[in-house]
Design a protein around this motif. Sequence first.
Motif, short mmCIF file in Angstrom:
data_model
loop_
_atom_site.label_atom_id
_atom_site.label_comp_id
_atom_site.label_asym_id
_atom_site.label_seq_id
_atom_site.Cartn_x
_atom_site.Cartn_y
_atom_site.Cartn_z
N ASP A 103 2.01 12.69 -8.68
CA ASP A 103 1.34 11.95 -9.74
C ASP A 103 -0.15 12.25 -9.63
OD1 ASP A 103 0.33 10.29 -11.61
OD2 ASP A 103 0.97 8.41 -10.65
N PRO A 104 -0.71 13.09 -10.53
CA PRO A 104 -2.09 13.51 -10.40
C PRO A 104 -3.11 12.44 -10.81
CG PRO A 104 -1.15 14.42 -12.40
CD PRO A 104 -0.03 13.70 -11.68
N GLU A 105 -2.66 11.33 -11.37
CA GLU A 105 -3.59 10.29 -11.81
C GLU A 105 -4.09 9.49 -10.61
OE1 GLU A 105 -4.70 10.13 -14.75
OE2 GLU A 105 -3.34 11.56 -15.69
N PRO A 106 -5.28 8.89 -10.68
CA PRO A 106 -6.21 8.95 -11.81
C PRO A 106 -7.12 10.17 -11.79
CG PRO A 106 -7.08 7.52 -10.11
CD PRO A 106 -5.73 7.99 -9.62
N LYS A 107 -7.04 10.99 -10.75
CA LYS A 107 -7.86 12.20 -10.70
C LYS A 107 -7.03 13.30 -10.05
CE LYS A 107 -9.96 10.95 -6.25
NZ LYS A 107 -11.23 10.75 -5.52
N PRO A 108 -7.42 14.57 -10.25
CA PRO A 108 -6.65 15.68 -9.68
C PRO A 108 -6.58 15.59 -8.16
CG PRO A 108 -8.22 16.47 -11.32
CD PRO A 108 -8.54 15.02 -11.08
N LEU A 109 -5.46 16.04 -7.63
CA LEU A 109 -5.28 16.05 -6.18
C LEU A 109 -6.14 17.13 -5.55
CD1 LEU A 109 -1.39 15.83 -5.98
CD2 LEU A 109 -3.00 14.02 -5.39
N THR A 110 -6.61 16.86 -4.34
CA THR A 110 -7.26 17.90 -3.56
C THR A 110 -6.19 18.73 -2.84
OG1 THR A 110 -7.43 16.55 -1.57
CG2 THR A 110 -9.25 16.40 -3.17
N GLU A 111 -6.60 19.86 -2.30
CA GLU A 111 -5.68 20.69 -1.54
C GLU A 111 -5.06 19.89 -0.40
OE1 GLU A 111 -3.86 24.47 -0.60
OE2 GLU A 111 -5.16 23.98 -2.28
N GLY A 112 -5.89 19.14 0.33
CA GLY A 112 -5.38 18.36 1.45
C GLY A 112 -4.41 17.28 1.02
N GLU A 113 -4.71 16.60 -0.09
CA GLU A 113 -3.81 15.56 -0.59
C GLU A 113 -2.47 16.14 -1.01
OE1 GLU A 113 -7.15 12.42 -2.34
OE2 GLU A 113 -6.35 14.03 -3.60
N ALA A 114 -2.51 17.33 -1.61
CA ALA A 114 -1.26 17.98 -2.01
C ALA A 114 -0.42 18.33 -0.80
CB ALA A 114 -1.56 19.24 -2.82
N TRP A 115 -1.06 18.87 0.24
CA TRP A 115 -0.32 19.21 1.46
C TRP A 115 0.34 17.96 2.06
CZ3 TRP A 115 1.27 23.46 3.96
CH2 TRP A 115 0.73 24.69 3.57
N ARG A 116 -0.40 16.89 2.16
CA ARG A 116 0.15 15.67 2.78
C ARG A 116 1.23 15.03 1.92
NH1 ARG A 116 -2.33 13.53 7.21
NH2 ARG A 116 -4.26 14.53 7.92
N SER A 117 1.16 15.24 0.60
CA SER A 117 2.16 14.66 -0.30
C SER A 117 3.45 15.47 -0.31
CB SER A 117 1.60 14.58 -1.73
OG SER A 117 0.50 13.72 -1.79
N LEU A 118 3.33 16.79 -0.18
CA LEU A 118 4.47 17.67 -0.35
C LEU A 118 5.15 18.07 0.95
CD1 LEU A 118 2.89 20.02 -3.03
CD2 LEU A 118 4.83 18.50 -3.41
N SER A 119 4.39 18.16 2.03
CA SER A 119 4.92 18.70 3.28
C SER A 119 5.44 17.59 4.19
CB SER A 119 3.81 19.48 4.00
OG SER A 119 4.30 20.11 5.16
N LEU A 120 6.59 17.86 4.84
CA LEU A 120 7.18 16.94 5.81
C LEU A 120 7.42 15.55 5.20
CD1 LEU A 120 5.04 17.92 8.93
CD2 LEU A 120 7.36 18.67 8.39
N THR A 121 8.02 15.53 4.03
CA THR A 121 8.23 14.29 3.28
C THR A 121 9.43 13.50 3.82
OG1 THR A 121 9.71 15.34 1.70
CG2 THR A 121 7.35 15.46 1.24
N PRO A 122 9.59 12.25 3.36
CA PRO A 122 10.74 11.44 3.78
C PRO A 122 12.09 12.00 3.36
CG PRO A 122 9.00 10.04 2.91
CD PRO A 122 8.60 11.46 2.60
N ILE A 123 12.09 13.02 2.48
CA ILE A 123 13.36 13.66 2.11
C ILE A 123 14.05 14.20 3.35
CG2 ILE A 123 14.38 15.60 0.84
CD1 ILE A 123 12.10 15.32 -1.16
N SER A 124 13.26 14.65 4.31
CA SER A 124 13.80 15.22 5.54
C SER A 124 14.36 14.14 6.44
CB SER A 124 12.71 15.99 6.28
OG SER A 124 13.16 16.39 7.55
N THR A 125 15.50 14.44 7.05
CA THR A 125 16.09 13.51 8.02
C THR A 125 15.67 13.85 9.45
OG1 THR A 125 18.10 14.87 8.13
CG2 THR A 125 18.08 13.04 6.55
#
Length: 383
Positions: A305-327
């Motif tokens: 969810d890019p709101e209310p402002k665009p994600l930074t590179e670091g925020e994207a990494w932390r949001s996408l990598s090693l997510t709770p999807i993984s068991t």
Amino acid sequence: MRKVLGFLAAVVLAILLTSYGLWTHKRHAGHYLTDLRIQLVINDGEPGDHGNLLGIQPELFPSDYSSLKRLHRKLAAYLQQAREHGLINDKTIVVLPEHIGTWLFAVDEKSQFYEAATIEEAMNWLAFSNPVLFIDALLHARGESRLDDAHLRMKARSMAQDYQSVFGGLAKEFGVTLVAGSIVLPAPEVHNGQLQAGKGALYNSSVVFGRDGLPIGQPQRQLFPSWYQRGYIRSGKDAPLNVIDTPAGRLATLIGSDSWYPDNYVRLNASGAELIAVPAFVAGNGSWSRPWRSDKHPTLMSPLDPEPKPLTEGEAWRSLSLTPISTAKAGISVFMRGQFWDQGSAGHSFATRGGQSVAERSISAALKGAKPGHGARLINLWL
């Protein structure tokens, strides 16, 4: 008269070619060692009998690669400091950053190469001082960026040997399982315990070395290379996701942006991965805090969810990598730091436990005396 002039021209040409040949065989012998210090910024959990995930975020420069001895000394100094902190045991899994092996093309080069102002200038010196290797590599280059391919391909055979020598050697020396970041090689494979470069397309691959210093299984190819490398690094999207047994549990490696794709975690869950190592690399000083190039990764936008402002590179990494999807019970993303000519690097290594981010120690205490974005770091998770 024409014969005399022709003879003199031949003599001059022979002298020039001989001088050039002698020059190409003279190599740089540097003595300056870069900073060997490293800060422990995450040490989560309690020591026990289950081992630990230990990320080493080094700070490296071209001169560190001028010889295998110098590179070994720097990385061994980091591991020795980790040992002094009590973070090394026979179940430790050490994780190094993406492309730490790729820079091995810089081993044993001319002084002009290390002193170049830009990476483009350095690559020109690389080709000029290794003409036979470069011409052969250019003839076998693939992809849209044939020149970039040739620069990485030309020393592939020695790079594969050096990669195993340095990182396999460190694994054996310190008695650890070592995820050796990654290295770009043509069609790499392990034969009879030895990493070898093939003759096909270039792949960004990672090798895990056991406590005996030998590779465990086959190299893990990167499935989805970074957008700026797609012109010369082949996608390994059809490659398997390897899950290997280690003394600390079943381990998987996702290289860089491979850690952003939910389907990869679904596959690893089905394979019983308990631990996930993410060797990563972000090019450009300050890139970690700049806007993320979401237009380069359109398939990844749905979970963000890019709101209310665009994600930074670091925020994207932390949001996408090693997510709770993984068991998996724990994971770690480890980035490179340093400056390679005019190409800087960014990235802030982080760890998760059960899909939840692990907090760092106080930044002011952990990085005292270091500039923001600089300095080597240790990230440790007790399992």
